[in-house]
Design an enzyme around this catalytic site. Structure first.
Site, short mmCIF file in Angstrom:
data_model
loop_
_atom_site.label_atom_id
_atom_site.label_comp_id
_atom_site.label_asym_id
_atom_site.label_seq_id
_atom_site.Cartn_x
_atom_site.Cartn_y
_atom_site.Cartn_z
N HIS A 1 0.82 -1.22 0.00
CA HIS A 1 0.00 0.00 0.00
C HIS A 1 0.86 1.28 0.00
O HIS A 1 0.69 2.17 -0.82
CB HIS A 1 -0.88 0.03 1.26
CG HIS A 1 -1.74 -1.17 1.48
ND1 HIS A 1 -2.97 -1.34 0.88
CD2 HIS A 1 -1.54 -2.26 2.24
CE1 HIS A 1 -3.51 -2.48 1.29
NE2 HIS A 1 -2.66 -3.07 2.11
O1 RIB Z 1 -4.45 -0.15 5.22
C1 RIB Z 1 -3.11 -0.19 4.83
C2 RIB Z 1 -2.29 0.67 5.75
O2 RIB Z 1 -2.34 0.12 7.05
C3 RIB Z 1 -0.79 0.67 5.38
O3 RIB Z 1 -0.24 1.91 5.72
C4 RIB Z 1 -0.21 -0.41 6.23
O4 RIB Z 1 1.15 -0.13 6.60
C5 RIB Z 1 -1.07 -0.34 7.45
O5 RIB Z 1 -0.52 0.61 8.31
#
Ligand code: RIB
Ligand code: CA
Length: 347
Positions: free
Chosen positions: A272
């Site tokens: 992500h």
């Molecule tokens: O939903 C994804 C996010 O949540 C990303 O930043 C991952 O590192 C978690 O923190």
């Protein structure tokens, strides 16, 4: 049946998802000749680690600092992880400063079930010779923005608590922020609850402050980050780079896939956070669309939902203005290649 006034739909069904059309990006992008000054605010974190490595490796980015926030793990772990990651990536000179342990209000939410208790799975990195800046995250952000000859981009890739605190403590410095490239939220469903993505769910009040701030925002939500996945073959490509950083990335990806398999039966893991960073280095990697984004701060089942309005006529009807560009598409193969290339450039 053909057009219904909402586009070409089969059988005249009224759509339940009004996708805004692609729009030109307004977020700045760095070049090797003029790298974009960037602060990453992070809760390292498996995908955070790859995002930080990408920022260190890309010549289009000048990584000024990593500030930490509690999220995937306790903030003490996140800070130690940030120091150790930068050391492993050959950049222990980049300052790290610790921020908020938990949200502005409400319960502390963690993602240790996915990231492991310490935040980096089973990966043990050597300690860094550097220590965290005693001034703390918000003060370091303020100092760097004041010192920088040009406005500074910030990539918040954890809960938005530090950014909200910065907005409240330094309203005079908001113009020194060129852009917020946020990993968080979702046009559609969440990943922590049906409604909410983790970073926003962990501190909805902070996210609400940020989206109301008027700072230019790109929101890389789950809609686009769930396209940015790596599989076991990608982990092998990282491991086969022959760099220590490539091995670290491969270990983190393997651990994430193992947890995804245990939890969901999946065989890929979404990186992500790297999408929010890559957007500032590569001009045409992510397609964005213009939305009005509001955050639900209620105590109900929609708490932490990013309510994304992309339908122009409804924005007009309710007096809403676009306040964010939202990621809607990324080429997964190109994204994977970018990460493999980046970790091949690291020690
Ligand atoms: O939903 C994804 C996010 O949540 C990303 O930043 C991952 O590192 C978690 O923190
Ligand atoms: Ca994160």
């Amino acid at each position: 049946m053909g057009r219904t006034g909402f586009g070409d739909l089969e059988h005249g069904a009224i759509p339940t998802f009004y996708a805004a059309p692609p729009a030109p990006r307004t977020a700045p992008v760095g070049t090797p000749e003029r790298p974009i000054p960037l602060i990453i605010d992070s809760d390292p974190g498996l995908d955070d680690a790859l995002a930080i490595g990408l920022a260190v490796a890309r010549p289009e980015i000048e990584l000024l600092a990593v500030t930490t926030v509690g999220g995937n793990a306790d903030v003490r772990h996140c800070t130690d992880n940030a120091l150790r990651l930068l050391h492993a990536f050959g950049r222990s000179d980049i300052p790290v400063a610790e921020g908020a342990q938990g949200p502005l209000t409400g319960e502390v939410v963690r993602a240790t079930a996915i990231h492991g208790e310490g935040g980096l799975g089973r990966t043990e990195l050597p300690p860094s010779p550097a220590t965290a800046c005693p001034e703390g995250a918000v003060a370091l952000m303020a100092r760097l923005l004041e010192e920088s000859p040009a406005p500074v981009a910030i990539a918040p890739i954890g809960p938005l608590t530090n950014i909200a605190l910065f907005i409240r403590l330094h309203p005079d410095l908001l113009a020194r922020i060129s852009h917020l490239s946020i990993m968080g939220g979702s046009i559609g469903e969440g990943n922590t609850t049906t409604s909410a993505e983790f970073n926003v769910y962990a501190d909805p009040e902070a996210a609400d402050i940020v989206f109301r701030s008027g700072i230019p925002i790109t929101m890389m939500g789950l809609d686009v980050t769930h396209q940015a996945t790596l599989d076991a073959a990608a982990a092998t490509r990282l491991r086969d780079l022959g760099t220590a950083s490539g091995v670290i990335a491969a270990e983190l990806v393997d651990f994430a896939i193992e947890r995804v398999w245990q939890w969901y039966g999946g065989t890929t893991t979404a990186i992500h956070d790297a999408v929010a960073v890559a957007h500032l280095a590569i001009d045409d990697l992510v397609t964005v669309a213009s939305y009005n984004v509001r955050v639900d701060t209620s105590a109900g089942p929609a708490r932490g939902r990013t309510v994304c309005e992309g339908l122009g006529r409804r924005m007009t009807r309710y007096g809403l203005q676009p306040n964010a560009e939202v990621g809607i598409r990324i080429d997964p193969g190109r994204f994977e290649g970018l990460l493999v290339d980046a970790f091949g450039r690291l020690p």
